[in-house]
Design a protein around this motif. Structure first.
Motif, short mmCIF file in Angstrom:
data_model
loop_
_atom_site.label_atom_id
_atom_site.label_comp_id
_atom_site.label_asym_id
_atom_site.label_seq_id
_atom_site.Cartn_x
_atom_site.Cartn_y
_atom_site.Cartn_z
N GLN A 38 86.96 -21.31 42.70
CA GLN A 38 85.91 -21.23 43.73
C GLN A 38 84.67 -22.03 43.32
OE1 GLN A 38 83.76 -18.00 45.03
NE2 GLN A 38 83.00 -17.34 43.04
N ASN A 39 84.81 -22.90 42.31
CA ASN A 39 83.69 -23.75 41.90
C ASN A 39 82.43 -22.90 41.73
OD1 ASN A 39 82.08 -25.97 41.31
ND2 ASN A 39 81.81 -26.55 43.47
N ILE A 40 82.47 -22.05 40.70
CA ILE A 40 81.36 -21.11 40.50
C ILE A 40 80.02 -21.85 40.43
CG2 ILE A 40 82.67 -19.23 39.45
CD1 ILE A 40 81.64 -20.23 36.71
N GLY A 41 79.00 -21.20 40.94
CA GLY A 41 77.68 -21.82 40.94
C GLY A 41 76.61 -20.77 40.78
N GLN A 44 73.30 -24.94 39.12
CA GLN A 44 74.47 -25.63 38.54
C GLN A 44 75.74 -25.17 39.22
OE1 GLN A 44 74.54 -25.03 34.28
NE2 GLN A 44 73.30 -26.84 33.90
N GLU A 45 76.73 -26.09 39.29
CA GLU A 45 78.08 -25.73 39.74
C GLU A 45 79.04 -26.24 38.70
OE1 GLU A 45 78.15 -25.53 44.60
OE2 GLU A 45 78.67 -27.42 43.64
N VAL A 46 80.10 -25.49 38.45
CA VAL A 46 81.01 -25.90 37.38
C VAL A 46 81.63 -27.27 37.67
CG1 VAL A 46 83.11 -24.72 38.26
CG2 VAL A 46 82.83 -25.10 35.83
N GLY A 47 81.88 -27.56 38.95
CA GLY A 47 82.54 -28.82 39.31
C GLY A 47 81.84 -30.05 38.75
N SER A 48 80.51 -29.98 38.57
CA SER A 48 79.77 -31.14 38.06
C SER A 48 80.09 -31.42 36.60
CB SER A 48 78.26 -30.90 38.15
OG SER A 48 77.94 -30.32 39.36
N TYR A 68 81.01 -26.25 48.12
CA TYR A 68 80.30 -24.99 47.95
C TYR A 68 81.31 -23.83 47.93
CZ TYR A 68 77.79 -20.77 49.22
OH TYR A 68 77.35 -19.48 49.25
N ARG A 69 81.47 -23.19 46.78
CA ARG A 69 82.41 -22.07 46.55
C ARG A 69 83.84 -22.41 47.00
NH1 ARG A 69 78.83 -21.64 44.33
NH2 ARG A 69 77.31 -19.99 44.13
N THR A 70 84.23 -23.67 46.81
CA THR A 70 85.60 -24.04 47.18
C THR A 70 86.10 -25.23 46.36
OG1 THR A 70 87.10 -24.41 49.04
CG2 THR A 70 85.02 -25.60 49.10
N SER A 71 87.41 -25.42 46.45
CA SER A 71 88.08 -26.52 45.74
C SER A 71 89.44 -26.71 46.40
CB SER A 71 88.30 -26.14 44.27
OG SER A 71 89.29 -25.12 44.21
N ALA A 72 90.15 -27.76 45.98
CA ALA A 72 91.51 -27.97 46.50
C ALA A 72 92.38 -26.75 46.19
CB ALA A 72 92.12 -29.22 45.87
N LEU A 73 92.09 -26.07 45.06
CA LEU A 73 92.90 -24.91 44.67
C LEU A 73 92.67 -23.75 45.65
CD1 LEU A 73 93.23 -26.71 42.26
CD2 LEU A 73 92.80 -24.76 40.77
N LYS A 74 91.40 -23.50 45.93
CA LYS A 74 91.11 -22.41 46.86
C LYS A 74 91.67 -22.74 48.24
CE LYS A 74 87.44 -19.36 48.43
NZ LYS A 74 86.05 -18.92 48.23
N SER A 75 91.52 -24.01 48.67
CA SER A 75 92.02 -24.40 49.99
C SER A 75 93.53 -24.18 50.09
CB SER A 75 91.74 -25.88 50.27
OG SER A 75 90.39 -26.14 50.15
N SER A 76 94.24 -24.30 48.94
CA SER A 76 95.70 -24.19 48.99
C SER A 76 96.18 -22.77 49.32
CB SER A 76 96.31 -24.65 47.65
OG SER A 76 96.11 -23.67 46.65
N MET A 77 95.27 -21.80 49.28
CA MET A 77 95.73 -20.43 49.60
C MET A 77 95.12 -19.88 50.89
SD MET A 77 94.15 -18.08 46.59
CE MET A 77 92.41 -17.97 46.23
#
Ligand code: FAD
Length: 392
Positions: free
Chosen positions: A128-131, A135-139, A166-175
């Motif tokens: 979920q790209n914690i933030g 800061q956000e982990v994705g960076s 924002y609170r998402t990624s390809a991984l989260k989108s996959s579910m």
């Protein structure tokens, strides 16, 4: 013997689990996931259980937790080139997130200090790209090594392929098939199971403070720099004041023992702190079209944002909406004193278990807030936690 979800989650609700495994090798972790998938069993890969709300019913499937904890600096012996201060650090999915932040800060590495004290694991941090606190982990992610449950093979996803938002990624989108709507396959765990994450951090003593509340705590202006270790301490203090740290007493539970090293750094309290029995922020901040934002009261927070379809939009504050719909800190389920579930007394966005709550109590409180905000402002709040074994 197997645990209940209540043993494995920060909000401490949820029913019995039919099968639980905690492999301590990479191949064992992949095999446990693949065995469940090939047997057609419901699968939930769990980390720290800090973003999961599980049903009170039994879970008739397999819960797998990565039992590895390794964190390795990859460039330790490599010569530094020019002005490039980058240092690559690899951490396995099962490493505790705050242990990883603590390790990085101690090594003099900058990039994730603002994410100090976020509960959970390295594996879930990129889902979920914690933030937090600017800061956000994705960076700070270089690449993510995954097990692809569809192709049944490992692969490495670049930061670009991770499509962090924002609170998402390809991984989260996959579910999910739409925000908050579970997809038919994979849910409640993504198609891509994280095996490890390679971070790119900076070998520098200071970090820039980009969040007003944090700058205030450090007595500096937004945009000024501060020692990374001091930023970490300030973040932990601000989070503790808002009960946005997990309750460290959960690590005395036999099912959680050994999953986190630096328990002391999260300030152990002597009695149960029910304000910390939560999933953190329960709703994501809504991103709405400008036309909807224009209908909100003048003093509603508004930030420039990008909608899922890439168009310009406005992000508002879920906490503000809840509060201004009439649900203030401490609001109890059904507005009855001593209810099993209530809003945190320190944070309007955290739904908490006051000691005896069941998942259905938390869901009931969530529905009350969603209905109230919808009636007041015409905005549907979308929960942030993953709902296991029940509808939202
Ligand atoms: C007190 C508190 C404060 C919080 N503050 C913040 C905050 O400031 N910012 C923020 O962004 N979040 C915050 N959260 C939410 C939570 O900490 C994060 O979402 C965290 O990343 C969840 O990690 P976890 O290991 O506990 O995941 P879990 O809850 O165990 O799992 C969450 C999801 O990730 C999946 N998952 C777990 N491991 C893997 C893996 N290896 N591969 C693929 N999928 C996996 C699960 O299947 C599930 O779908 C907070 C939570 C609490 C309780």
């Amino acid at each position: 013997m197997t645990p209940h979800f209540a043993d494995l989650t920060t909000i401490r609700v949820g029913g019995a689990i039919a099968a639980f495994s905690e492999p301590t090798s990479r191949v064992g972790f992949i095999e446990a996931v693949e065995d469940a998938d090939s047997a057609g069993l419901p699968l939930c890969v769990i980390g720290g259980g800090s973003n999961i709300l599980a049903s009170d019913d039994d879970f008739k499937g397999v819960v797998v937790r990565d039992g590895r904890r390794d964190i390795n600096v990859l460039d330790q012996a490599a010569p530094r080139e020019g002005d490039d201060l980058s240092v690559h650090v690899n951490a396995v999915a099962g490493a505790n997130w705050d242990d990883f932040v603590d390790f990085s800060v101690r090594m003099g590495l900058q990039g994730v200090e603002g994410l100090s004290g976020v509960p959970g694991t390295v594996g879930a941090s990129v889902v979920q790209n914690i933030g937090a606190y600017g800061q956000e982990v994705g960076s700070s992610v270089d690449s993510v090594e995954v097990w692809d449950r569809a192709e049944k093979k490992t692969s490495t996803l670049s930061a670009e392929q991770m499509r962090f938002g924002y609170r998402t990624s390809a991984l989260k989108s996959s579910m999910y098939s739409a925000p908050g709507v579970p997809a038919d396959t994979f849910f409640p765990t993504p198609r891509y199971v994280v095996l490890s994450v390679t971070f790119v951090l900076q070998h520098r003593a200071q970090g820039e403070v980009r969040f007003a509340q944090l700058a205030h705590a450090l007595d500096i202006e937004v945009g000024q720099s501060m020692a990374v270790q001091l930023i970490r301490q300030a973040v932990l203090k601000v989070r503790a004041d808002k009960a946005m740290l997990e309750d460290p007493s959960r690590y005395s539970n036999e099912w959680m023992a050994g999953t986190k090293q630096g328990i002391a750094s999260t300030a152990v309290s002597s009695s149960a702190d029910y304000d910390r029995w939560s999933c953190g922020s329960f709703f994501v901040n809504p991103i709405v079209a400008q036309t909807i934002a224009d209908t909100l009261p003048q003093d509603a927070p508004r930030f420039a944002a990008t909608a899922a379809d890439g168009t310009a939009a406005v992000k508002t504050s879920a906490a503000w909406l809840i509060d201004h719909a009439g649900f203030h800190k401490g609001y109890p389920l059904a507005n009855k004193p001593n209810s099993a579930a209530a809003l945190s007394t320190k944070h309007t966005l955290a739904l908490t278990n006051r000691g005896q709550a069941r998942a259905c109590d938390v869901v009931s409180l969530a529905h009350t807030l969603q209905n109230g905000v919808d009636s007041a402002f015409g905005i549907t709040l979308v929960p942030e936690p993953v709902f296991v074994g029940m509808e939202r």
